[in-house]
Design a protein around this motif. Structure first.
Motif, PDB file in Angstrom:
ATOM      1  N   ASP A   2      43.377  38.604  53.879  1.00  0.00           N
ATOM      2  CA  ASP A   2      44.013  39.900  54.014  1.00  0.00           C
ATOM      3  C   ASP A   2      45.011  40.126  52.876  1.00  0.00           C
ATOM      4  N   CYS A   3      44.480  40.383  51.695  1.00  0.00           N
ATOM      5  CA  CYS A   3      45.338  40.578  50.521  1.00  0.00           C
ATOM      6  C   CYS A   3      44.929  41.905  49.871  1.00  0.00           C
ATOM      7  N   ILE A   4      45.889  42.808  49.729  1.00  0.00           N
ATOM      8  CA  ILE A   4      45.590  44.141  49.167  1.00  0.00           C
ATOM      9  C   ILE A   4      44.937  44.019  47.796  1.00  0.00           C
ATOM     10  N   PHE A   5      45.492  43.149  46.949  1.00  0.00           N
ATOM     11  CA  PHE A   5      44.978  43.079  45.577  1.00  0.00           C
ATOM     12  C   PHE A   5      43.613  42.385  45.513  1.00  0.00           C
ATOM     13  N   CYS A   6      43.344  41.420  46.397  1.00  0.00           N
ATOM     14  CA  CYS A   6      41.990  40.844  46.461  1.00  0.00           C
ATOM     15  C   CYS A   6      41.011  41.919  46.921  1.00  0.00           C
ATOM     16  N   ASN A   7      41.441  42.758  47.844  1.00  0.00           N
ATOM     17  CA  ASN A   7      40.577  43.844  48.311  1.00  0.00           C
ATOM     18  C   ASN A   7      40.342  44.889  47.217  1.00  0.00           C
ATOM     19  N   ILE A   8      41.342  45.136  46.397  1.00  0.00           N
ATOM     20  CA  ILE A   8      41.150  46.027  45.239  1.00  0.00           C
ATOM     21  C   ILE A   8      40.163  45.396  44.267  1.00  0.00           C
ATOM     22  N   ARG A   9      40.361  44.113  44.000  1.00  0.00           N
ATOM     23  CA  ARG A   9      39.471  43.394  43.091  1.00  0.00           C
ATOM     24  C   ARG A   9      38.018  43.456  43.574  1.00  0.00           C
ATOM     25  N   ALA A  10      37.842  43.340  44.897  1.00  0.00           N
ATOM     26  CA  ALA A  10      36.498  43.334  45.484  1.00  0.00           C
ATOM     27  C   ALA A  10      35.933  44.744  45.663  1.00  0.00           C
ATOM     28  N   GLY A  11      36.743  45.760  45.346  1.00  0.00           N
ATOM     29  CA  GLY A  11      36.278  47.149  45.473  1.00  0.00           C
ATOM     30  C   GLY A  11      36.325  47.675  46.895  1.00  0.00           C
ATOM     31  N   LYS A  12      36.966  46.922  47.785  1.00  0.00           N
ATOM     32  CA  LYS A  12      37.057  47.373  49.190  1.00  0.00           C
ATOM     33  C   LYS A  12      38.162  48.413  49.371  1.00  0.00           C
ATOM     34  N   ILE A  13      39.151  48.397  48.471  1.00  0.00           N
ATOM     35  CA  ILE A  13      40.212  49.405  48.459  1.00  0.00           C
ATOM     36  C   ILE A  13      40.142  50.090  47.087  1.00  0.00           C
ATOM     37  N   PRO A  14      40.176  51.429  47.054  1.00  0.00           N
ATOM     38  CA  PRO A  14      40.077  52.114  45.758  1.00  0.00           C
ATOM     39  C   PRO A  14      41.319  51.899  44.900  1.00  0.00           C
ATOM     40  N   LYS A  47      49.339  33.213  44.686  1.00  0.00           N
ATOM     41  CA  LYS A  47      50.418  33.850  45.438  1.00  0.00           C
ATOM     42  C   LYS A  47      51.546  34.380  44.542  1.00  0.00           C
ATOM     43  N   ASN A  48      52.062  33.516  43.698  1.00  0.00           N
ATOM     44  CA  ASN A  48      53.160  33.928  42.819  1.00  0.00           C
ATOM     45  C   ASN A  48      53.265  32.960  41.639  1.00  0.00           C
ATOM     46  N   VAL A  49      54.276  33.138  40.814  1.00  0.00           N
ATOM     47  CA  VAL A  49      54.367  32.356  39.568  1.00  0.00           C
ATOM     48  C   VAL A  49      54.448  30.855  39.840  1.00  0.00           C
ATOM     49  N   TYR A  50      54.986  30.490  41.003  1.00  0.00           N
ATOM     50  CA  TYR A  50      55.124  29.065  41.319  1.00  0.00           C
ATOM     51  C   TYR A  50      53.764  28.409  41.570  1.00  0.00           C
ATOM     52  N   GLU A  51      52.768  29.223  41.838  1.00  0.00           N
ATOM     53  CA  GLU A  51      51.411  28.681  42.071  1.00  0.00           C
ATOM     54  C   GLU A  51      50.469  28.968  40.915  1.00  0.00           C
ATOM     55  N   LEU A  52      51.007  29.530  39.853  1.00  0.00           N
ATOM     56  CA  LEU A  52      50.180  29.945  38.718  1.00  0.00           C
ATOM     57  C   LEU A  52      49.857  28.754  37.816  1.00  0.00           C
ATOM     58  N   ASP A  53      48.570  28.506  37.562  1.00  0.00           N
ATOM     59  CA  ASP A  53      48.203  27.438  36.626  1.00  0.00           C
ATOM     60  C   ASP A  53      48.212  28.004  35.203  1.00  0.00           C
ATOM     61  N   GLN A  91      59.332  40.110  46.225  1.00  0.00           N
ATOM     62  CA  GLN A  91      57.890  40.377  46.129  1.00  0.00           C
ATOM     63  C   GLN A  91      57.402  41.043  47.411  1.00  0.00           C
ATOM     64  N   SER A  92      56.581  42.084  47.263  1.00  0.00           N
ATOM     65  CA  SER A  92      56.043  42.731  48.465  1.00  0.00           C
ATOM     66  C   SER A  92      54.540  42.520  48.615  1.00  0.00           C
ATOM     67  N   VAL A  93      53.839  42.273  47.499  1.00  0.00           N
ATOM     68  CA  VAL A  93      52.413  41.922  47.575  1.00  0.00           C
ATOM     69  C   VAL A  93      52.274  40.498  47.044  1.00  0.00           C
ATOM     70  N   PHE A  94      51.759  39.618  47.890  1.00  0.00           N
ATOM     71  CA  PHE A  94      51.765  38.189  47.557  1.00  0.00           C
ATOM     72  C   PHE A  94      50.492  37.745  46.861  1.00  0.00           C
ATOM     73  N   HIS A  95      50.181  38.465  45.798  1.00  0.00           N
ATOM     74  CA  HIS A  95      49.121  38.124  44.840  1.00  0.00           C
ATOM     75  C   HIS A  95      49.785  38.374  43.497  1.00  0.00           C
TER      76      HIS A  95
END
Ligand code: AMP
Ligand code: ZN
Length: 141
Positions: A2-14, A47-53, A91-95
């Motif tokens: 349930d991630c807004i930006f993953c859903n945008i990426r997948a085209g499920k949210i415009p 999730k955020n910069v702390y998890e960014l490789d 942060q409000s969107v955790f992507h």
């Protein structure tokens, strides 16, 4: 997930996409607090910069200059802020995402960070350096 930006990426949210490659997507921020406010996200959910490789970071930051130049040419702002909010409550969107925020005269936003110049002595600065360096010694990306 349930991630807004993953859903945008997948085209499920415009979304209003301005750029896409194998690893990265950029689209207009829905609030448009300033004209041209754009978000850059990795396609991979981080999730955020702390998890960014390192590789994902390179993929995202690589496109920042090109998008910044395009926004600058398109809208002729007086400047442009690059911001990333990490962790609650900022942060409000955790992507993980980078905000490209073109700035205009009288846009109502602060022009710069708080200026505490002259308030701290060298001991304070050296303590800050030591605190960060100590953690860097224990870290590996
Ligand atoms: P942050 O507070 O840094 O996590 O910012 C998240 C940003 O995502 C905010 O500026 C929101 O306006 C933006 N946002 C949330 N949902 C959408 C959406 N569906 N399309 C575009 N931008 C969004
Ligand atoms: Zn996500």
């Amino acid at each position: 997930m349930d991630c807004i930006f993953c859903n945008i990426r997948a085209g499920k949210i415009p979304s209003y996409k301005v750029y896409e490659d194998d690893n990265v997507l950029a689209f207009l921020d829905i609030t448009q607090g300033t004209k041209g406010h754009t978000l850059i996200i990795p396609k991979k959910h981080v999730k955020n910069v702390y998890e960014l490789d390192e590789q994902t970071a390179m993929n995202i930051f690589k496109v920042v200059p090109r998008l910044a130049k395009a926004i600058n040419k398109a809208f002729s702002p007086i400047g442009l802020n690059i911001i990333s909010n990490n962790d609650q409550p900022l942060q409000s969107v955790f992507h993980f995402h980078i905000h490209l925020i073109p700035r205009y005269e009288d846009d109502g936003m602060e022009l710069s960070t708080i200026n505490n110049y002259g308030k701290f002595n060298s001991e304070y600065f050296n303590n800050l350096v030591n605190s960060i360096k100590k953690e860097l010694e224990h870290s590996a990306i």
